[in-house]
Enzyme design. Sequence first.
Site, PDB file in Angstrom:
ATOM      1  N   CYS A  75     -29.139  -5.012 -25.415  1.00  0.00           N
ATOM      2  CA  CYS A  75     -30.295  -4.173 -25.735  1.00  0.00           C
ATOM      3  C   CYS A  75     -30.091  -3.476 -27.067  1.00  0.00           C
ATOM      4  O   CYS A  75     -31.023  -2.927 -27.625  1.00  0.00           O
ATOM      5  CB  CYS A  75     -30.524  -3.143 -24.638  1.00  0.00           C
ATOM      6  SG  CYS A  75     -29.231  -1.924 -24.573  1.00  0.00           S
ATOM      7  N   GLU A  78     -39.482  -9.022 -27.451  1.00  0.00           N
ATOM      8  CA  GLU A  78     -38.017  -9.055 -27.363  1.00  0.00           C
ATOM      9  C   GLU A  78     -37.621 -10.497 -27.022  1.00  0.00           C
ATOM     10  O   GLU A  78     -38.057 -11.025 -25.995  1.00  0.00           O
ATOM     11  CB  GLU A  78     -37.555  -8.103 -26.256  1.00  0.00           C
ATOM     12  CG  GLU A  78     -36.043  -8.031 -26.129  1.00  0.00           C
ATOM     13  CD  GLU A  78     -35.589  -7.092 -25.011  1.00  0.00           C
ATOM     14  OE1 GLU A  78     -36.214  -7.081 -23.938  1.00  0.00           O
ATOM     15  OE2 GLU A  78     -34.598  -6.384 -25.230  1.00  0.00           O
ATOM     16  N   SER A 135     -35.832  -4.784 -18.238  1.00  0.00           N
ATOM     17  CA  SER A 135     -36.920  -5.053 -19.180  1.00  0.00           C
ATOM     18  C   SER A 135     -38.011  -3.981 -19.057  1.00  0.00           C
ATOM     19  O   SER A 135     -38.159  -3.343 -18.007  1.00  0.00           O
ATOM     20  CB  SER A 135     -37.496  -6.438 -18.909  1.00  0.00           C
ATOM     21  OG  SER A 135     -37.950  -6.504 -17.581  1.00  0.00           O
ATOM     22  N   GLU A 147     -29.352 -10.077  -9.666  1.00  0.00           N
ATOM     23  CA  GLU A 147     -29.032 -11.227  -8.821  1.00  0.00           C
ATOM     24  C   GLU A 147     -28.434 -12.381  -9.636  1.00  0.00           C
ATOM     25  O   GLU A 147     -28.009 -13.379  -9.082  1.00  0.00           O
ATOM     26  CB  GLU A 147     -30.265 -11.680  -8.026  1.00  0.00           C
ATOM     27  CG  GLU A 147     -31.494 -12.067  -8.829  1.00  0.00           C
ATOM     28  CD  GLU A 147     -32.389 -10.879  -9.217  1.00  0.00           C
ATOM     29  OE1 GLU A 147     -31.860  -9.858  -9.710  1.00  0.00           O
ATOM     30  OE2 GLU A 147     -33.616 -11.008  -9.056  1.00  0.00           O
ATOM     31  N   ARG A 148     -28.415 -12.246 -10.987  1.00  0.00           N
ATOM     32  CA  ARG A 148     -27.829 -13.320 -11.823  1.00  0.00           C
ATOM     33  C   ARG A 148     -26.298 -13.280 -11.807  1.00  0.00           C
ATOM     34  O   ARG A 148     -25.652 -14.305 -11.901  1.00  0.00           O
ATOM     35  CB  ARG A 148     -28.286 -13.163 -13.274  1.00  0.00           C
ATOM     36  CG  ARG A 148     -29.748 -12.930 -13.453  1.00  0.00           C
ATOM     37  CD  ARG A 148     -30.483 -14.181 -13.897  1.00  0.00           C
ATOM     38  NE  ARG A 148     -31.899 -13.913 -13.903  1.00  0.00           N
ATOM     39  CZ  ARG A 148     -32.711 -14.127 -12.847  1.00  0.00           C
ATOM     40  NH1 ARG A 148     -32.249 -14.649 -11.726  1.00  0.00           N
ATOM     41  NH2 ARG A 148     -33.995 -13.841 -12.931  1.00  0.00           N
TER      42      ARG A 148
END
Length: 500
Positions: free
Chosen positions: A282, A385, A227, A177-178
Amino acid sequence: MTTELTHYINGEHVKGTSGRFADVFNPATGEIQAKVPLASTAEVEAAVKIAAEVQPAWAAVNPQRRARVLMKFVDLLNRDMDKLAEALSREHGKTIPDAKGDVQRGLEVVEYCIGAPHLLKGEYTDSAGRGIDMYSMRQALGVTVGITPFNFPAMIPMWMFAPAIACGNSFILKPSERDPSVPLMLAELLEEAGLPKGVIQVVNGDKESVDALLYDPIVQSIGFVGSTPIAEYIYGTGCAQGKRVQCFGGAKNHMIIMPDADLDQAADALVGAGYGAAGERCMAISVAVPVGDETADRLIEKLIPRIDALKVGPYTAGNDVDYGPVVTSAAKQNILGLVQTGVDQGAELVVDGRDFSLQGYEEGFFVGPHLFDHVTPDMDIYKKEIFGPVLSTVRAKTYEDAIGLAMDHEYGNGTAIFTRDGDTARDFANRINIGMVGINVPIPVPLAYHTFGGWKKSVFGDLNQHGPDAFKFYTRTKTVTSRWPSGIKEGGEFSIPLMD
Ligand code: NAD
């Protein structure tokens, strides 16, 4: 003015009806530039129903014709590369060259999937028994789903939908949704390339839409990248619903620098792999492990001027920027919070980016580069992370200590070793319990025709992304054993056979 984005259902842009929206920011300015609708369970179910209706006809199109749609799609991606990269940078914040790389690395998987007719070929055993033949074929699953992260809004959706569609499935994409605009553009381009309506659909949303997809009995498979806590949740829930699931999670990638390494080369590699895309990859290197104090001292000495020279700015500054803002204000606060824990827990902050500010972009989500030395494995900045422009140095006494450190970390996505010694490199590649290994290569992302995937808590599931594994993930094997009664060879037939 803020734009209201849509879903993409059955070949149309469709307004959200749930009444719930999320803000989409321009990370460089901090402004809200769009609102994205968050789908309700009913909206998701409607999309799944359409996907189920159109899928059998798509699966019946022969693989070569399906591949031709992807061929045309590649042309359209190249035609619209600048437009896609601009839209991607505007919502994500990464530089234009990096945004083009995001599209390009997805496009390469589409190219690989054009080989579907070959990749889908089955197996055949002639005369498995007397008069009996046996053959296996790979068939589409039906309705497949992809749930994708914000950091590669073009590449990761393509890694999923290209093989899914090539295999004859329909596909529902639930992007982050970003930055949902590029996924919507990709769906439009697929239809321009000739994909029948409804074979690809984009449902925007958050946990409600994800849960609706997880629990919908029509959905056959879920691919997830994001994530680790969410990967674990989706894997557990999806498997319990009897679906085929593959989830790729977070990372903490170590780069080991041996005393014999070319330290200028290693420092250049670390700066690119640690700070490129603001560390929001990542496969970013977030931990440098120099072996021996002398190597560490010399490396830090070489890193500091390189980090000080990094140019941080908005994508609109073109090639003059090394990395842009992070994706949201919350991401920025999380990064700075973790940096503070590093200071509080006793790591040495050799390059301090906390006061970074950019004239004219004070409201943007920029984070200056940080370098820590003397980080220890008990510290939060080592365990978690950070997903920001923060590089931690953990000094190892020996090669065994260095490899042990990387092996003991809970994540196992990528790693690298810098050395001039073939024997050390070979030993490292053989023993390390991490999925993707670079030897004098800092970000060892496999190309489309190999497979991509980590080990340990960076993955939940059996099969990797792209390469031959994707064709296994998006198909089921069916094996047919066939025996035919004696036919014409037993003697001539003189009357017209009646097919009854
Ligand atoms: P995220 O886990 O927050 O979100 C990923 C997706 O899950 C999004 O579509 C989001 O809407 C959805 N989601 C979020 N919360 C949810 C919930 N509670 N229930 C159901 N769905 C939910 O990840 P992100 O911040 O978008 O992406 C960054 C993360 O992705 C990093 O951890 C990074 O390492 C990881 N990543 C991994 C790989 C890989 O291949 N291993 C590749 C890229 C990114």
